[in-house]
Design an enzyme around this catalytic site. Structure first.
Site, PDB file in Angstrom:
ATOM      1  N   GLY A   1     -10.265  -7.150  21.719  1.00  0.00           N
ATOM      2  CA  GLY A   1     -10.747  -6.085  22.600  1.00  0.00           C
ATOM      3  C   GLY A   1     -12.270  -5.992  22.630  1.00  0.00           C
ATOM      4  O   GLY A   1     -12.965  -6.471  21.731  1.00  0.00           O
TER       5      GLY A   1
ATOM      6  N   GLY B   1      -2.456  -6.563  26.188  1.00  0.00           N
ATOM      7  CA  GLY B   1      -1.723  -5.688  25.275  1.00  0.00           C
ATOM      8  C   GLY B   1      -1.605  -6.272  23.873  1.00  0.00           C
ATOM      9  O   GLY B   1      -1.811  -7.470  23.663  1.00  0.00           O
TER      10      GLY B   1
ATOM     11  N   ARG C   1     -16.025   1.888  24.151  1.00  0.00           N
ATOM     12  CA  ARG C   1     -16.592   3.160  23.702  1.00  0.00           C
ATOM     13  C   ARG C   1     -17.717   3.003  22.671  1.00  0.00           C
ATOM     14  O   ARG C   1     -18.412   3.958  22.351  1.00  0.00           O
ATOM     15  CB  ARG C   1     -15.477   4.066  23.143  1.00  0.00           C
ATOM     16  CG  ARG C   1     -14.660   4.713  24.240  1.00  0.00           C
ATOM     17  CD  ARG C   1     -13.433   5.387  23.686  1.00  0.00           C
ATOM     18  NE  ARG C   1     -12.425   4.417  23.258  1.00  0.00           N
ATOM     19  CZ  ARG C   1     -11.335   4.730  22.557  1.00  0.00           C
ATOM     20  NH1 ARG C   1     -11.131   5.966  22.171  1.00  0.00           N
ATOM     21  NH2 ARG C   1     -10.463   3.802  22.237  1.00  0.00           N
TER      22      ARG C   1
ATOM     23  N   LYS D   1     -16.906  -5.112  19.357  1.00  0.00           N
ATOM     24  CA  LYS D   1     -16.637  -4.042  18.391  1.00  0.00           C
ATOM     25  C   LYS D   1     -16.492  -4.516  16.951  1.00  0.00           C
ATOM     26  O   LYS D   1     -17.120  -3.955  16.051  1.00  0.00           O
ATOM     27  CB  LYS D   1     -15.380  -3.275  18.818  1.00  0.00           C
ATOM     28  CG  LYS D   1     -14.994  -2.197  17.835  1.00  0.00           C
ATOM     29  CD  LYS D   1     -14.131  -1.138  18.432  1.00  0.00           C
ATOM     30  CE  LYS D   1     -12.689  -1.551  18.536  1.00  0.00           C
ATOM     31  NZ  LYS D   1     -11.849  -0.411  18.967  1.00  0.00           N
TER      32      LYS D   1
HETATM   33  C1  UD1 Z   1      -2.257   0.913  19.038  1.00  0.00           C
HETATM   34  C2  UD1 Z   1      -0.754   1.117  19.016  1.00  0.00           C
HETATM   35  C3  UD1 Z   1      -0.467   2.580  18.667  1.00  0.00           C
HETATM   36  C4  UD1 Z   1      -1.102   2.933  17.342  1.00  0.00           C
HETATM   37  C5  UD1 Z   1      -2.598   2.607  17.356  1.00  0.00           C
HETATM   38  C6  UD1 Z   1      -3.169   2.770  15.975  1.00  0.00           C
HETATM   39  C7  UD1 Z   1       0.129  -0.433  20.671  1.00  0.00           C
HETATM   40  C8  UD1 Z   1       0.707  -0.568  22.022  1.00  0.00           C
HETATM   41  N1  UD1 Z   1      -0.219   0.804  20.294  1.00  0.00           N
HETATM   42  O1  UD1 Z   1      -2.736   1.712  20.090  1.00  0.00           O
HETATM   43  O2  UD1 Z   1       0.923   2.773  18.587  1.00  0.00           O
HETATM   44  O3  UD1 Z   1      -0.915   4.298  17.051  1.00  0.00           O
HETATM   45  O4  UD1 Z   1      -2.805   1.249  17.775  1.00  0.00           O
HETATM   46  O5  UD1 Z   1      -4.551   2.601  15.998  1.00  0.00           O
HETATM   47  O6  UD1 Z   1       0.024  -1.392  19.950  1.00  0.00           O
HETATM   48  N2  UD1 Z   1      -6.090  -5.662  21.148  1.00  0.00           N
HETATM   49  C9  UD1 Z   1      -6.161  -6.988  21.459  1.00  0.00           C
HETATM   50  N3  UD1 Z   1      -5.662  -7.407  22.654  1.00  0.00           N
HETATM   51  C10 UD1 Z   1      -5.101  -6.561  23.546  1.00  0.00           C
HETATM   52  C11 UD1 Z   1      -5.053  -5.185  23.205  1.00  0.00           C
HETATM   53  C12 UD1 Z   1      -5.549  -4.775  21.988  1.00  0.00           C
HETATM   54  O7  UD1 Z   1      -6.665  -7.801  20.683  1.00  0.00           O
HETATM   55  O8  UD1 Z   1      -4.673  -7.028  24.614  1.00  0.00           O
HETATM   56  C13 UD1 Z   1      -6.638  -5.231  19.859  1.00  0.00           C
HETATM   57  C14 UD1 Z   1      -7.801  -4.279  20.034  1.00  0.00           C
HETATM   58  O9  UD1 Z   1      -9.020  -4.990  20.038  1.00  0.00           O
HETATM   59  C15 UD1 Z   1      -7.670  -3.396  18.812  1.00  0.00           C
HETATM   60  C16 UD1 Z   1      -6.179  -3.386  18.523  1.00  0.00           C
HETATM   61  O10 UD1 Z   1      -5.651  -4.495  19.183  1.00  0.00           O
HETATM   62  O11 UD1 Z   1      -8.319  -3.917  17.696  1.00  0.00           O
HETATM   63  C17 UD1 Z   1      -5.477  -2.108  18.961  1.00  0.00           C
HETATM   64  O12 UD1 Z   1      -5.578  -2.016  20.362  1.00  0.00           O
HETATM   65  P1  UD1 Z   1      -5.815  -0.646  21.084  1.00  0.00           P
HETATM   66  O13 UD1 Z   1      -5.875  -0.885  22.539  1.00  0.00           O
HETATM   67  O14 UD1 Z   1      -6.943   0.077  20.460  1.00  0.00           O
HETATM   68  O15 UD1 Z   1      -4.447   0.096  20.781  1.00  0.00           O
HETATM   69  P2  UD1 Z   1      -4.218   1.632  20.706  1.00  0.00           P
HETATM   70  O16 UD1 Z   1      -4.162   2.175  22.096  1.00  0.00           O
HETATM   71  O17 UD1 Z   1      -5.165   2.258  19.772  1.00  0.00           O
END
Ligand code: UD1
Ligand code: CA
Length: 453
Positions: free
Chosen positions: A12, A78, A16, A23
């Site tokens: 990601g 995702g 923010r 990040k």
């Molecule tokens: C996620 C969880 C949520 C949990 C929370 C805890 C999911 C769908 N939801 O939500 O249940 O409570 O974490 O912090 O998993 N990332 C990728 N590729 C992507 C999307 C995300 O590498 O396509 C990475 C992001 O960089 C980050 C992490 O995964 O480090 C979490 O992603 P984020 O989008 O922040 O998930 P949350 O909405 O916080």
């Protein structure tokens, strides 16, 4: 406990953070946050690690280096999609621990406990949950009775589900086969149009797999960093953890709130750290030293009974009973012996200074080898650079360098030689000699009266 590998999500952007830097590369004290997550996974016993990169992947990979494998998620579709990009890494018998690169406060011991519980209960997947008074934003863990039912993301949750205070920390361990087969059934049919990793748990449950929940004892371990505000909060927590460790080990920190020590730093007992110090990298400090106030020590070795006052050192080595500062600057590859004095406004670079030598004031020693018990007069300069190349100076034992001497390298000063103050030395000096290299003084008597000035 069965063996496990770790997948760390770090694709990601972290919008923010309002930053050019991805990040997970933002630092907590001296290390990027993703490094803490990697270190703790290794400490927990992970046999191999795959970091999923995407946003500015080249920069993230370069910063992390070659101690892990990488998977590339070109488009962020995702968390489930992210884990899929580990590809081949997921095949095999080992369990798969999944965690995020933006939760640097996670502890190895907690991950180890998770892996142990997962294997003891014979689960197909075990998720770490926590109870929060303010659960907004997190995925909610929905139970039926005691048992896991599903995880619902904030944006997909009904009002009743939103009231649930048990949330998903984003840390899980899977049986690899269960995870890989759940991916075949994963869809992006949800409010965000993303492939949610969280949905794999419900899929595994529906396929007859056992889903375990481990409730976290300490929520701070799962603080996710999304803004600079949270980065500051995590820094405070990490600083306190590290400083508490050293104090319990016998190090005296006069003002722990105002002392920054990197996670990999080692410090011996009865060393006193005064306020305003920043000690980082692979630094090792011995016992009975006095460090500070206001010193920055980076990747250096400081042995025992050393005093460092208001000074900066990078990649330097300081032996026992030596004093440094105030206001000294020791640059990379400075090796300083025992009972040496490096005084105020002295800069040392790529040099060895042997035992008992004194470099007390306003001096630059660069690219030089200095013997034992040498005395540098105030304002000595080793002239090591001709604009193109660097050359070395060699100074023998017991030499006395007069004030304001320039030593134009390459040059060798023999043992026990003297230089007259104000000399510019361009030729080697034999041992026991006095070198004078300045024009003689001429006194024009009565000059003031004769010229009427
Ligand atoms: C996620 C969880 C949520 C949990 C929370 C805890 C999911 C769908 N939801 O939500 O249940 O409570 O974490 O912090 O998993 N990332 C990728 N590729 C992507 C999307 C995300 O590498 O396509 C990475 C992001 O960089 C980050 C992490 O995964 O480090 C979490 O992603 P984020 O989008 O922040 O998930 P949350 O909405 O916080
Ligand atoms: Ca998050």
């Amino acid at each position: 406990m069965s063996s496990f590998k770790a997948v760390i999500l770090a694709a990601g952007q972290g919008t923010r953070m309002k930053s050019k830097v991805p990040k997970v590369l933002h630092k907590i004290i001296d290390k990027p946050m993703v490094d803490y997550v990697i270190d703790e996974s290794i400490a927990a016993g992970a046999s191999d690690i795959c970091v999923i990169v995407g946003h500015q992947s080249a920069m993230v990979k370069a910063m992390i280096g070659d101690r892990v494998k990488f998977g590339l998620q070109a488009e962020q579709l995702g968390t489930g999609h992210a884990v899929m990009q580990a590809g081949e890494f997921l095949n095999g018998d080992e369990d798969i621990l999944v965690l995020c690169g933006d939760t640097p406060l996670i502890k190895g011991e907690t991950l180890k406990k998770l892996a142990e519980m997962h294997s003891a209960e014979g689960n197909s997947v075990t998720v770490v949950s926590m109870l929060l008074d303010e659960p907004t934003g997190y995925g909610r863990i929905i139970r039926s009775g005691d048992k896991f039912d599903k995880i619902v993301e904030q944006k997909d949750a009904s009002d009743e589900e939103k009231a649930c205070k048990e949330v998903n920390t984003g840390v899980y361990i899977f049986k690899s086969a269960a995870l890989v087969s759940a991916f075949d059934k994963l869809t992006n049919n949800n409010a965000q149009g993303e492939y949610y990793l969280t949905d794999t748990l419900e899929i595994i449950k529906n396929d007859g797999g056992k889903v375990g929940i481990m409730q976290a004892e300490d929520e701070t371990e799962f603080l996710g960093i999304n803004s600079k505000l949270q980065l500051g909060e995590a820094t405070r927590v990490m600083k306190r953890r590290i400083n508490d460790f050293h104090m319990l080990n016998g190090v005296t920190l006069q003002d722990p709130e105002n002392t920054y020590i990197g996670k990999d730093v080692k410090i011996g007992s009865d060393t006193l750290i005064l306020p305003g110090c920043y000690i980082e990298g692979k630094t090792e400090i011995g016992s009975d030293c006095i460090i500070g106030p206001n010193s920055r020590i980076t990747s250096s070795t400081v042995r025992n009974c050393v005093t460092v006052q208001n000074s900066t050192m990078i990649d330097a080595y300081i032996d026992n009973y030596t004093t440094v500062g105030p206001y000294a600057y020791l640059r990379p590859n400075s090796k300083v012996g025992e009972h040496v004095r490096i005084g105020d406004f002295v800069e040392i670079k790529n040099s060895t200074i042997d035992d008992g030598t004194k470099v007390s004031h306003l001096t630059y020693v660069g690219d030089s080898d200095v013997g034992k018990c040498v005395n540098f007069g105030c304002g000595t300069v080793t002239v090591n650079y001709d604009g193109k190349n660097k050359f070395r100076c060699k100074i023998g034992d017991n030499v006395f360098i007069g004030c304001n001497t320039n030593l134009v390298a390459p040059v060798e000063v023999g043992a026990s030689a003297y230089t007259a103050a104000g000399s510019t030395i361009t030729k080697d000096i034999p041992e026991n000699s006095l070198a004078i290299a300045r024009s003689r003084q001429e006194n024009k008597e009565g000059w003031r009266i004769k010229t009427g000035k």
